[in-house]
Design a protein around this motif. Structure first.
Motif, PDB file in Angstrom:
ATOM      1  N   LEU A   1       0.795  -1.223   0.000  1.00 36.01           N
ATOM      2  CA  LEU A   1       0.000   0.000   0.000  1.00 36.01           C
ATOM      3  C   LEU A   1       0.829   1.277   0.000  1.00 36.01           C
ATOM      4  O   LEU A   1       0.372   2.314  -0.433  1.00 36.01           O
ATOM      5  N   TYR A   2       2.059   1.181   0.478  1.00 37.27           N
ATOM      6  CA  TYR A   2       2.903   2.372   0.616  1.00 37.27           C
ATOM      7  C   TYR A   2       3.720   2.696  -0.628  1.00 37.27           C
ATOM      8  O   TYR A   2       4.292   3.767  -0.746  1.00 37.27           O
ATOM      9  N   CYS A   3       3.820   1.736  -1.548  1.00 36.50           N
ATOM     10  CA  CYS A   3       4.892   1.805  -2.548  1.00 36.50           C
ATOM     11  C   CYS A   3       4.411   2.316  -3.902  1.00 36.50           C
ATOM     12  O   CYS A   3       3.420   1.828  -4.455  1.00 36.50           O
ATOM     13  N   GLY A   4       5.123   3.266  -4.452  1.00 38.69           N
ATOM     14  CA  GLY A   4       4.774   3.893  -5.727  1.00 38.69           C
ATOM     15  C   GLY A   4       4.864   2.970  -6.926  1.00 38.69           C
ATOM     16  O   GLY A   4       4.252   3.243  -7.967  1.00 38.69           O
TER      17      GLY A   4
ATOM     18  N   LEU B   1      16.344  -7.585   2.312  1.00 32.00           N
ATOM     19  CA  LEU B   1      14.899  -7.848   2.322  1.00 32.00           C
ATOM     20  C   LEU B   1      14.367  -7.251   3.618  1.00 32.00           C
ATOM     21  O   LEU B   1      14.412  -7.878   4.677  1.00 32.00           O
ATOM     22  N   ARG B   2      13.902  -6.034   3.539  1.00 32.59           N
ATOM     23  CA  ARG B   2      13.376  -5.413   4.764  1.00 32.59           C
ATOM     24  C   ARG B   2      12.196  -6.222   5.289  1.00 32.59           C
ATOM     25  O   ARG B   2      11.354  -6.663   4.490  1.00 32.59           O
ATOM     26  N   HIS B   3      12.124  -6.374   6.608  1.00 31.13           N
ATOM     27  CA  HIS B   3      10.975  -7.112   7.149  1.00 31.13           C
ATOM     28  C   HIS B   3       9.744  -6.208   7.181  1.00 31.13           C
ATOM     29  O   HIS B   3       8.636  -6.687   7.294  1.00 31.13           O
ATOM     30  N   GLU B   4       9.951  -4.900   7.074  1.00 31.26           N
ATOM     31  CA  GLU B   4       8.917  -3.844   6.978  1.00 31.26           C
ATOM     32  C   GLU B   4       8.217  -3.542   8.299  1.00 31.26           C
ATOM     33  O   GLU B   4       8.016  -2.385   8.632  1.00 31.26           O
ATOM     34  N   THR B   5       7.823  -4.532   9.051  1.00 27.72           N
ATOM     35  CA  THR B   5       7.338  -4.369  10.426  1.00 27.72           C
ATOM     36  C   THR B   5       7.267  -5.764  11.034  1.00 27.72           C
ATOM     37  O   THR B   5       6.920  -6.724  10.344  1.00 27.72           O
TER      38      THR B   5
ATOM     39  N   PHE C   1      13.071  -1.527   8.099  1.00 34.18           N
ATOM     40  CA  PHE C   1      11.680  -1.054   8.123  1.00 34.18           C
ATOM     41  C   PHE C   1      11.641   0.440   7.862  1.00 34.18           C
ATOM     42  O   PHE C   1      12.670   1.125   7.925  1.00 34.18           O
ATOM     43  N   MET C   2      10.440   0.921   7.561  1.00 38.20           N
ATOM     44  CA  MET C   2      10.230   2.357   7.422  1.00 38.20           C
ATOM     45  C   MET C   2       9.885   2.944   8.785  1.00 38.20           C
ATOM     46  O   MET C   2       9.272   2.274   9.606  1.00 38.20           O
ATOM     47  N   VAL C   3      10.238   4.191   8.986  1.00 37.06           N
ATOM     48  CA  VAL C   3       9.914   4.873  10.233  1.00 37.06           C
ATOM     49  C   VAL C   3       8.731   5.794   9.973  1.00 37.06           C
ATOM     50  O   VAL C   3       8.789   6.640   9.076  1.00 37.06           O
TER      51      VAL C   3
ATOM     52  N   GLY D   1      14.523   3.973   6.919  1.00 33.65           N
ATOM     53  CA  GLY D   1      14.363   5.330   6.408  1.00 33.65           C
ATOM     54  C   GLY D   1      12.944   5.765   6.713  1.00 33.65           C
ATOM     55  O   GLY D   1      12.089   4.926   7.012  1.00 33.65           O
ATOM     56  N   PRO D   2      12.699   7.066   6.654  1.00 36.72           N
ATOM     57  CA  PRO D   2      11.340   7.543   6.930  1.00 36.72           C
ATOM     58  C   PRO D   2      10.359   7.078   5.863  1.00 36.72           C
ATOM     59  O   PRO D   2      10.720   6.987   4.681  1.00 36.72           O
ATOM     60  N   PHE D   3       9.129   6.770   6.273  1.00 37.43           N
ATOM     61  CA  PHE D   3       8.049   6.595   5.309  1.00 37.43           C
ATOM     62  C   PHE D   3       7.797   7.944   4.643  1.00 37.43           C
ATOM     63  O   PHE D   3       7.728   8.975   5.323  1.00 37.43           O
ATOM     64  N   LEU D   4       7.688   7.930   3.319  1.00 36.51           N
ATOM     65  CA  LEU D   4       7.354   9.142   2.574  1.00 36.51           C
ATOM     66  C   LEU D   4       6.178   8.798   1.660  1.00 36.51           C
ATOM     67  O   LEU D   4       6.223   7.800   0.933  1.00 36.51           O
ATOM     68  N   PRO D   5       5.111   9.587   1.700  1.00 39.66           N
ATOM     69  CA  PRO D   5       3.934   9.223   0.907  1.00 39.66           C
ATOM     70  C   PRO D   5       4.189   9.340  -0.601  1.00 39.66           C
ATOM     71  O   PRO D   5       5.015  10.144  -1.036  1.00 39.66           O
TER      72      PRO D   5
ATOM     73  N   THR E   1      10.158   5.335  -8.591  1.00 38.23           N
ATOM     74  CA  THR E   1       9.686   6.225  -7.540  1.00 38.23           C
ATOM     75  C   THR E   1       8.821   5.467  -6.553  1.00 38.23           C
ATOM     76  O   THR E   1       7.634   5.255  -6.779  1.00 38.23           O
ATOM     77  N   LEU E   2       9.445   5.086  -5.438  1.00 38.57           N
ATOM     78  CA  LEU E   2       8.718   4.419  -4.363  1.00 38.57           C
ATOM     79  C   LEU E   2       7.908   5.446  -3.580  1.00 38.57           C
ATOM     80  O   LEU E   2       6.893   5.127  -2.987  1.00 38.57           O
ATOM     81  N   TYR E   3       8.387   6.704  -3.583  1.00 34.17           N
ATOM     82  CA  TYR E   3       7.737   7.797  -2.845  1.00 34.17           C
ATOM     83  C   TYR E   3       8.002   9.093  -3.600  1.00 34.17           C
ATOM     84  O   TYR E   3       8.834   9.124  -4.523  1.00 34.17           O
ATOM     85  N   ASP E   4       7.288  10.165  -3.210  1.00 33.16           N
ATOM     86  CA  ASP E   4       7.395  11.439  -3.926  1.00 33.16           C
ATOM     87  C   ASP E   4       8.709  12.173  -3.599  1.00 33.16           C
ATOM     88  O   ASP E   4       9.297  11.970  -2.533  1.00 33.16           O
TER      89      ASP E   4
HETATM   90  N1  5AD Z   1       8.485   5.563   1.674  1.00 33.92           N
HETATM   91  C1  5AD Z   1       9.654   5.139   2.185  1.00 33.92           C
HETATM   92  N2  5AD Z   1      10.195   3.944   1.911  1.00 33.92           N
HETATM   93  C2  5AD Z   1       9.530   3.152   1.051  1.00 33.92           C
HETATM   94  N3  5AD Z   1       9.795   1.912   0.617  1.00 33.92           N
HETATM   95  C3  5AD Z   1       8.817   1.548  -0.240  1.00 33.92           C
HETATM   96  N4  5AD Z   1       7.902   2.521  -0.349  1.00 33.92           N
HETATM   97  C4  5AD Z   1       8.316   3.531   0.462  1.00 33.92           C
HETATM   98  C5  5AD Z   1       7.788   4.791   0.813  1.00 33.92           C
HETATM   99  N5  5AD Z   1       6.623   5.232   0.312  1.00 33.92           N
HETATM  100  C6  5AD Z   1      10.915   1.111   1.112  1.00 33.92           C
HETATM  101  C7  5AD Z   1      10.430  -0.254   1.605  1.00 33.92           C
HETATM  102  C8  5AD Z   1      11.175  -1.231   0.721  1.00 33.92           C
HETATM  103  C9  5AD Z   1      12.352  -0.420   0.252  1.00 33.92           C
HETATM  104  C10 5AD Z   1      12.982  -0.888  -1.018  1.00 33.92           C
HETATM  105  O1  5AD Z   1      11.841   0.879   0.093  1.00 33.92           O
HETATM  106  O2  5AD Z   1      10.795  -0.432   2.970  1.00 33.92           O
HETATM  107  O3  5AD Z   1      11.580  -2.404   1.373  1.00 33.92           O
END
Ligand code: 5AD
Length: 353
Positions: A72-75, A164-168, A205-207, A235-239, A311-314
């Motif tokens: 759901l988070y990934c571009g 391979l990030r476990h993500e959470t 994981f993302m923060v 790394g930080p979650f970025l929408p 682009t996983l995020y903006d």
């Molecule tokens: N923001 C930050 N990190 C992201 N990833 C994927 N989408 C996003 C996002 N929107 C990270 C995931 C993945 C890695 C390759 O990039 O944690 O494992």
């Protein structure tokens, strides 16, 4: 059990390199700028005997943005019809490596979506070609979940490391971030398999991902403490505007830096990148990451015409310059804070006897 004061917990973590779940919660939830400054100083002290002032670089090659998954988070999730898709061919990938090799990169990271076009055979062929031409380099794969048999073939082809990030590490949070066909238990199975097959293995994981709490973060750190990965990517979650999480707030840069420090204290020899996402969120994010305890950066070696498409995020950070210029600037900015970018494989320091 009553968790202690955060400062005491920081000392306990420094002595024992492990904490109970509630202690992790108190330490993470007790964040203050002062505590983070103490953690950063300890993190630098723990890194020093293993890595000194060395920063390792990895050449990141984003070789496909096709993905069968729908996180759901990934571009580059499969249901994002607006993402222009691309794949690099063998020659393009090898030419990225060639450029990187000339610049001094000795690790290449092949990262991509879970793209079935890249069968085990095609991946193995690439790994063999890279290792044949540059035997002194390390090859890292970051291509998601595959069968044990596939991982075994990659290893036999010469791949050294796997991200391979476990993500959470929280079941419920995992389900909130992923479609129903993905599961935390399978993710963790993959990680254990990779480790058993002899890969230097990276979790992470993302923060600040939606639904994350101090409790889920404590589980992440307990997981890292149990699993003892060689590498940890956070790394930080970025929408991203074309995902269901478009309207969610970005993760905190300060909390990311604090967690980098805690991870360094927990796992003193770990290979810990200051990620592109951190560099995207914070001015001088990579430098701040190093000062918090990181020791790796992963500059992009992908061809310029595809960088915008991965682009996983903006607002993804990119230098807008060729690899050589980007590396020179990185070296300068690291030198300015007392760190030295080195050109070797940058394997993890051995555990002390
Ligand atoms: N923001 C930050 N990190 C992201 N990833 C994927 N989408 C996003 C996002 N929107 C990270 C995931 C993945 C890695 C390759 O990039 O944690 O494992």
């Amino acid at each position: 059990m009553i968790p202690g004061h955060p400062t005491q917990l920081l000392q306990k973590l420094s002595r024992e390199h492990r904490l109970a779940p509630l202690e992790w919660e108190a330490l993470i939830g007790g964040y203050t700028p002062e505590l983070a400054a103490q953690a950063a100083e300890l993190a630098r002290d723990f890194r020093e005997p293993f890595y000194g002032k060395k920063i390792f670089i990895r050449g990141l090659i984003e070789f496909t943005n096709y993905c069968r998954n729908d996180c759901l988070y990934c571009g580059i999730r499969r249901s994002n019809r607006n993402a222009p898709r691309y794949r690099l061919n063998r020659e393009e990938i090898l030419s990225c490596c060639e450029t990187g090799w000339e610049l001094g990169f000795r690790t290449f990271v092949l990262q991509g979506g879970e793209d079935p076009w890249f069968t085990d055979e095609r991946i193995c062929e690439l790994v063999r070609a890279i290792k044949k031409r540059w035997p002194e380099c390390a090859v890292t794969l970051s291509i998601g979940e595959r069968e044990e048999e596939s991982y075994r073939k990659f290893r036999e082809a010469g791949a050294d490391r796997y991200l391979l990030r476990h993500e959470t590490a929280d079941e419920c949070h995992y389900r909130r971030l992923h479609p129903p066909e993905l599961s935390l238990s399978h993710r963790l199975d993959c990680l254990r398999t990779l480790k058993r097959l002899g890969f230097q293995t990276g979790a992470g994981f993302m923060v600040g991902s939606p639904g994350q709490t101090v409790g889920t973060l404590a589980k992440d750190l307990v997981f890292l403490q149990e699993f003892q990965p060689d590498m940890v990517g956070i790394g930080p979650f970025l929408p991203h505007h074309d995902t269901p999480f478009a309207g969610e707030p970005a993760g905190s840069g300060e909390l990311t830096l604090y967690l980098l420090s805690l991870i360094r204290i927990l796992l003193p020899q770990v290979l810990l990148p200051a990620t592109t996402a951190l560099g995207t969120l914070l001015p001088n994010g990579r430098e701040q990451g190093m000062l918090a305890g990181a020791n790796v950066v992963m500059p992009n070696l992908s061809p310029e015409d595809v960088r915008d498409k991965y682009t996983l995020y903006d607002n993804k950070l990119h230098s807008g310059s060729e690899a050589a210029e980007g590396l020179r600037r990185l070296q300068e900015s690291m030198a300015a804070i007392g760190y030295q970018v080195v050109c070797d494989r940058g394997d993890r320091a051995k555990r002390q006897p």
